[in-house]
Design a protein around this motif. Structure first.
Motif, PDB file in Angstrom:
ATOM      1  N   GLU A 260      -4.005  -7.666  -4.472  1.00  9.26           N
ATOM      2  CA  GLU A 260      -3.608  -6.264  -4.338  1.00  9.26           C
ATOM      3  C   GLU A 260      -2.107  -6.101  -4.539  1.00  9.26           C
TER       4      GLU A 260
ATOM      5  N   GLU B 211      -9.110  -1.367  -0.601  1.00  2.00           N
ATOM      6  CA  GLU B 211      -7.863  -1.163  -1.348  1.00  2.00           C
ATOM      7  C   GLU B 211      -7.748  -2.131  -2.520  1.00  2.00           C
ATOM      8  N   ALA B 212      -8.214  -3.356  -2.317  1.00  2.00           N
ATOM      9  CA  ALA B 212      -8.161  -4.335  -3.403  1.00  2.00           C
ATOM     10  C   ALA B 212      -9.162  -3.985  -4.495  1.00  2.00           C
TER      11      ALA B 212
ATOM     12  N   ARG C 294       0.817  -1.217   0.000  1.00  2.00           N
ATOM     13  CA  ARG C 294       0.000   0.000   0.000  1.00  2.00           C
ATOM     14  C   ARG C 294       0.846   1.261   0.000  1.00  2.00           C
TER      15      ARG C 294
ATOM     16  N   ALA D  54      -7.545  -1.387  -6.469  1.00  2.00           N
ATOM     17  CA  ALA D  54      -6.553  -1.989  -7.365  1.00  2.00           C
ATOM     18  C   ALA D  54      -7.228  -2.599  -8.585  1.00  2.00           C
TER      19      ALA D  54
ATOM     20  N   CYS E 267     -15.652  -0.190  -3.929  1.00  2.00           N
ATOM     21  CA  CYS E 267     -14.615   0.375  -3.062  1.00  2.00           C
ATOM     22  C   CYS E 267     -15.194   1.494  -2.205  1.00  2.00           C
TER      23      CYS E 267
ATOM     24  N   THR F 215      -7.256 -11.862  -1.462  1.00  2.00           N
ATOM     25  CA  THR F 215      -7.439 -10.433  -1.698  1.00  2.00           C
ATOM     26  C   THR F 215      -6.119  -9.682  -1.547  1.00  2.00           C
ATOM     27  N   ASP F 216      -5.407  -9.965  -0.458  1.00  2.00           N
ATOM     28  CA  ASP F 216      -4.127  -9.292  -0.223  1.00  2.00           C
ATOM     29  C   ASP F 216      -3.120  -9.611  -1.322  1.00  2.00           C
TER      30      ASP F 216
END
Length: 224
Positions: free
Chosen positions: A150, A179-180, A93, A183, A204, A146-147
């Motif tokens: 991203e 955040e994802a 991030r 992205a 989002c 998800t992480d």
């Protein structure tokens, strides 16, 4: 050897034995305090800082507790894996440039500050590797997927993989962070999918505390 002398020898034996039952030690008038791993609270605080968007605080806490984290290639310790995840997501991030110089001693800073393009890329690459390992350990975890998606979106060479991973999660409504979704909106904008960009940006905005970062222009940069 009788009486007090026998009792003294027995007590000394209990003190030197790591396996001494607490009741036996108490019989000698000795109280042992349980060992406290302060890293448990430290990791929990780092996770909260990450959720609150305090990237430097989250990353700095992990680096202080686990200064060799970059050299650790694999671990099954749940606490360390939580730390891996916090640091990896924070680095992603921050686009590989963690402003942690005020958070960690200079000798621990290394490349985490991202002062050069090479360091920033190295930090993002490390994050991708760390999140891939976590995904291998815990299959089909939407939060970890998800992480990873991203993180992949930050590396141009992995954008195709990121678009597919995040797109599949979005189709099942399983993306776990705003955040994802941001992205995914950027990736769709870059691919020329305007409607897809708008859909991801809207999701989002629903999830984000501050939706300002959710929308990108159709060219892939921040909206004016």
């Amino acid at each position: 050897m009788r009486g007090p002398a026998v009792r003294l020898v027995l007590c000394l034996g209990l003190i030197t034995s790591a396996l001494a039952p607490s009741g036996d030690a108490a019989a000698c008038g000795i109280e042992f305090m349980p060992a406290i791993d302060h890293r448990v609270m430290g990791v929990a605080q780092a996770e909260k800082a990450l959720r609150d968007g305090q990237l430097a605080a989250a990353a700095g806490s992990v680096i202080r507790m686990f200064p060799e984290v970059r050299q650790i290639s694999y671990d099954k310790d749940p606490l360390l894996n939580r730390a891996f995840r916090v640091l990896a997501v924070a680095a992603v991030r921050a686009d590989g440039a963690l402003h942690v110089s005020a958070e960690v001693p200079r000798e621990l800073l290394g490349a985490w500050g991202g002062t050069s393009a090479e360091d920033r890329k190295a930090n993002v690459d490390w994050s991708i590797r760390a999140l891939r390992r976590l995904n291998e350990q815990r299959k089909n975890d939407p939060g970890l997927q998800t992480d990873l998606g991203e993180a992949l979106a930050r590396a141009p060479e992995h954008r195709g993989e990121a678009l597919k991973l995040l797109g599949d999660l979005a189709e099942k409504d399983l993306i776990a962070s705003p955040e994802a979704y941001a992205a995914l909106a950027r990736l769709r904008a870059l691919s020329g999918d305007g409607a897809g960009h708008d859909a991801a940006a809207s999701r989002c905005e629903v999830m984000a505390k501050n939706p300002a970062f959710c929308r990108t222009s159709r060219a892939g940069g921040p909206e004016s």
